[in-house]
Design an enzyme around this catalytic site. Structure first.
Site, PDB file in Angstrom:
ATOM      1  N   ASN A   7     -12.905 -23.431  -3.182  1.00 40.23           N
ATOM      2  CA  ASN A   7     -12.141 -24.407  -3.972  1.00 40.23           C
ATOM      3  C   ASN A   7     -11.997 -23.863  -5.394  1.00 40.23           C
ATOM      4  O   ASN A   7     -12.930 -23.935  -6.184  1.00 40.23           O
ATOM      5  CB  ASN A   7     -12.881 -25.755  -3.950  1.00 40.23           C
ATOM      6  CG  ASN A   7     -12.192 -26.802  -4.797  1.00 40.23           C
ATOM      7  OD1 ASN A   7     -11.057 -26.618  -5.243  1.00 40.23           O
ATOM      8  ND2 ASN A   7     -12.876 -27.917  -5.025  1.00 40.23           N
ATOM      9  N   TRP A   8     -10.803 -23.335  -5.691  1.00 35.43           N
ATOM     10  CA  TRP A   8     -10.582 -22.741  -7.018  1.00 35.43           C
ATOM     11  C   TRP A   8     -10.411 -23.807  -8.109  1.00 35.43           C
ATOM     12  O   TRP A   8     -10.351 -23.487  -9.284  1.00 35.43           O
ATOM     13  CB  TRP A   8      -9.328 -21.857  -7.012  1.00 35.43           C
ATOM     14  CG  TRP A   8      -9.401 -20.644  -6.135  1.00 35.43           C
ATOM     15  CD1 TRP A   8     -10.404 -20.296  -5.259  1.00 35.43           C
ATOM     16  CD2 TRP A   8      -8.419 -19.603  -6.026  1.00 35.43           C
ATOM     17  NE1 TRP A   8     -10.089 -19.113  -4.618  1.00 35.43           N
ATOM     18  CE2 TRP A   8      -8.876 -18.669  -5.068  1.00 35.43           C
ATOM     19  CE3 TRP A   8      -7.186 -19.379  -6.636  1.00 35.43           C
ATOM     20  CZ2 TRP A   8      -8.156 -17.533  -4.719  1.00 35.43           C
ATOM     21  CZ3 TRP A   8      -6.452 -18.244  -6.283  1.00 35.43           C
ATOM     22  CH2 TRP A   8      -6.939 -17.328  -5.335  1.00 35.43           C
ATOM     23  N   LYS A   9     -10.238 -25.061  -7.679  1.00 42.45           N
ATOM     24  CA  LYS A   9      -9.953 -26.154  -8.622  1.00 42.45           C
ATOM     25  C   LYS A   9      -8.742 -25.782  -9.493  1.00 42.45           C
ATOM     26  O   LYS A   9      -7.860 -25.068  -9.011  1.00 42.45           O
ATOM     27  CB  LYS A   9     -11.205 -26.500  -9.443  1.00 42.45           C
ATOM     28  CG  LYS A   9     -12.412 -26.766  -8.532  1.00 42.45           C
ATOM     29  CD  LYS A   9     -13.569 -27.429  -9.209  1.00 42.45           C
ATOM     30  CE  LYS A   9     -14.696 -27.631  -8.210  1.00 42.45           C
ATOM     31  NZ  LYS A   9     -15.820 -28.372  -8.759  1.00 42.45           N
ATOM     32  N   HIS A  93     -11.957 -35.296  -2.966  1.00 35.18           N
ATOM     33  CA  HIS A  93     -12.976 -34.593  -3.757  1.00 35.18           C
ATOM     34  C   HIS A  93     -13.466 -35.543  -4.854  1.00 35.18           C
ATOM     35  O   HIS A  93     -12.687 -36.332  -5.394  1.00 35.18           O
ATOM     36  CB  HIS A  93     -12.383 -33.313  -4.361  1.00 35.18           C
ATOM     37  CG  HIS A  93     -13.426 -32.443  -4.996  1.00 35.18           C
ATOM     38  ND1 HIS A  93     -13.969 -32.714  -6.233  1.00 35.18           N
ATOM     39  CD2 HIS A  93     -14.052 -31.331  -4.556  1.00 35.18           C
ATOM     40  CE1 HIS A  93     -14.876 -31.793  -6.521  1.00 35.18           C
ATOM     41  NE2 HIS A  93     -14.953 -30.944  -5.516  1.00 35.18           N
ATOM     42  N   GLU A 159     -21.016 -33.487  -0.468  1.00 36.21           N
ATOM     43  CA  GLU A 159     -21.116 -32.917  -1.812  1.00 36.21           C
ATOM     44  C   GLU A 159     -21.764 -33.937  -2.760  1.00 36.21           C
ATOM     45  O   GLU A 159     -21.055 -34.795  -3.312  1.00 36.21           O
ATOM     46  CB  GLU A 159     -19.717 -32.594  -2.357  1.00 36.21           C
ATOM     47  CG  GLU A 159     -18.969 -31.520  -1.609  1.00 36.21           C
ATOM     48  CD  GLU A 159     -18.025 -30.777  -2.546  1.00 36.21           C
ATOM     49  OE1 GLU A 159     -18.100 -29.543  -2.602  1.00 36.21           O
ATOM     50  OE2 GLU A 159     -17.242 -31.429  -3.244  1.00 36.21           O
ATOM     51  N   GLY A 165     -21.591 -28.012  -9.693  1.00 38.30           N
ATOM     52  CA  GLY A 165     -21.589 -27.274 -10.952  1.00 38.30           C
ATOM     53  C   GLY A 165     -22.893 -27.316 -11.730  1.00 38.30           C
ATOM     54  O   GLY A 165     -22.958 -26.817 -12.850  1.00 38.30           O
ATOM     55  N   GLY A 218     -17.465 -23.019  -8.226  1.00 41.63           N
ATOM     56  CA  GLY A 218     -17.601 -22.015  -9.284  1.00 41.63           C
ATOM     57  C   GLY A 218     -17.780 -20.583  -8.793  1.00 41.63           C
ATOM     58  O   GLY A 218     -17.134 -19.664  -9.301  1.00 41.63           O
TER      59      GLY A 218
HETATM   60  P1  PGA Z   1     -19.577 -25.912  -7.289  1.00 43.87           P
HETATM   61  O1  PGA Z   1     -18.400 -26.943  -6.872  1.00 43.87           O
HETATM   62  O2  PGA Z   1     -19.740 -24.946  -6.151  1.00 43.87           O
HETATM   63  O3  PGA Z   1     -19.073 -25.289  -8.546  1.00 43.87           O
HETATM   64  O4  PGA Z   1     -20.812 -26.735  -7.501  1.00 43.87           O
HETATM   65  C1  PGA Z   1     -18.272 -27.406  -5.560  1.00 43.87           C
HETATM   66  C2  PGA Z   1     -17.111 -28.350  -5.446  1.00 43.87           C
HETATM   67  O5  PGA Z   1     -16.847 -29.127  -6.377  1.00 43.87           O
HETATM   68  O6  PGA Z   1     -16.405 -28.363  -4.411  1.00 43.87           O
END
Ligand code: PGA
Length: 236
Positions: A7-9, A93, A159, A165, A218
């Protein structure tokens, strides 16, 4: 096969994505052992759709709207994503629930539309820190899954909000318990874990059973570290 969704966001332009993929594939990620899905921003989907055949990954979208077409300014529909070779769509999400006030009903509408268009919804669920401390994880997960009982195929990403994060993850027993709750509610689903997935947390995460994959944020933005992580994952 174990699945990893990157997930590159809201990160990476087309030129940055091109540089990323060159570096990433030069280091031979073990894609014969892992099903990799890249979930870039909408703007990068057309470019990625030209790359899937040579690089053996699939494409997921980070979001979608539930109508097929019409006067919905600024939205993207499931058929439009299908057109760009998306096979999966992340819905619900926690960042969308938190910043864009998406309700469970809206998430279910999106997941239904994704299925209708022939793609697989990846539905995110998970508790916040307060609920975790109060031991309400199971209750939160059950309430978030209530509208998804009939959905198939469906992937559920557990999640915990406080883990995203933060560098912190629940214990493997806690994740396994959450995953059992998810499988008891939706026996047909595949279950993923997301939240601070990295080389550091991998040994603990690999103790979790059942587990069908990871949703990675991340770490997936750092091509070399991400590649190393996939190699470690493939060799466990
Ligand atoms: P993260 O994010 O790996 O940076 O904790 C995961 C996500 O939000 O899907």
């Amino acid at each position: 096969m174990f699945s990893v969704v990157a997930n590159w966001k809201m990160n990476l332009s087309i030129s940055e994505a091109r540089a990323y993929l060159e570096l990433f594939f030069a280091h031979h990620p073990p894609l014969d052992k892992i099903e990799l899905l890249m979930a870039p921003p909408f703007t990068v989907l057309p470019y990625l759709s030209t790359m899937i055949h040579q690089n053996r990954f699939k494409i997921a979208s980070q979001n979608v709207y539930w109508e097929s077409k019409g006067a919905f300014t600024g939205e993207i529909s499931p058929p439009m994503l299908r057109d760009l070779s998306c096979t999966h769509v992340i819905v619900g999400h926690s960042e969308r629930r938190q910043y864009f006030l998406e309700s469970n009903e809206q998430v279910a509408n999106k997941a239904r539309a994704v299925l209708h268009a022939g793609m697989i919804p990846i539905v995110c669920v998970g508790e916040d820190m307060l609920a975790y401390k109060e031991g309400r994880t199971e209750q939160i997960i059950k309430s978030q899954l209530a509208l998804f009982k009939e959905f198939e195929p469906v992937w559920i990403a557990y999640e915990p909000l406080w883990s995203i994060g933060s560098g912190h993850i629940p214990s493997s027993q806690e994740i396994a318990k959450a995953n059992h709750t998810i499988k008891a509610e939706l026996p047909q689903c595949r279950v993923l874990y997301g939240g601070s997935v990295s080389s550091q947390t991998l040994p603990e995460l690999m103790k979790v059973k059942p587990l069908d994959g990871f949703l990675v944020g991340g770490l997936s933005l750092k091509p070399l570290e991400f590649c190393t992580f996939l190699q470690e994952l493939a060799s466990t």
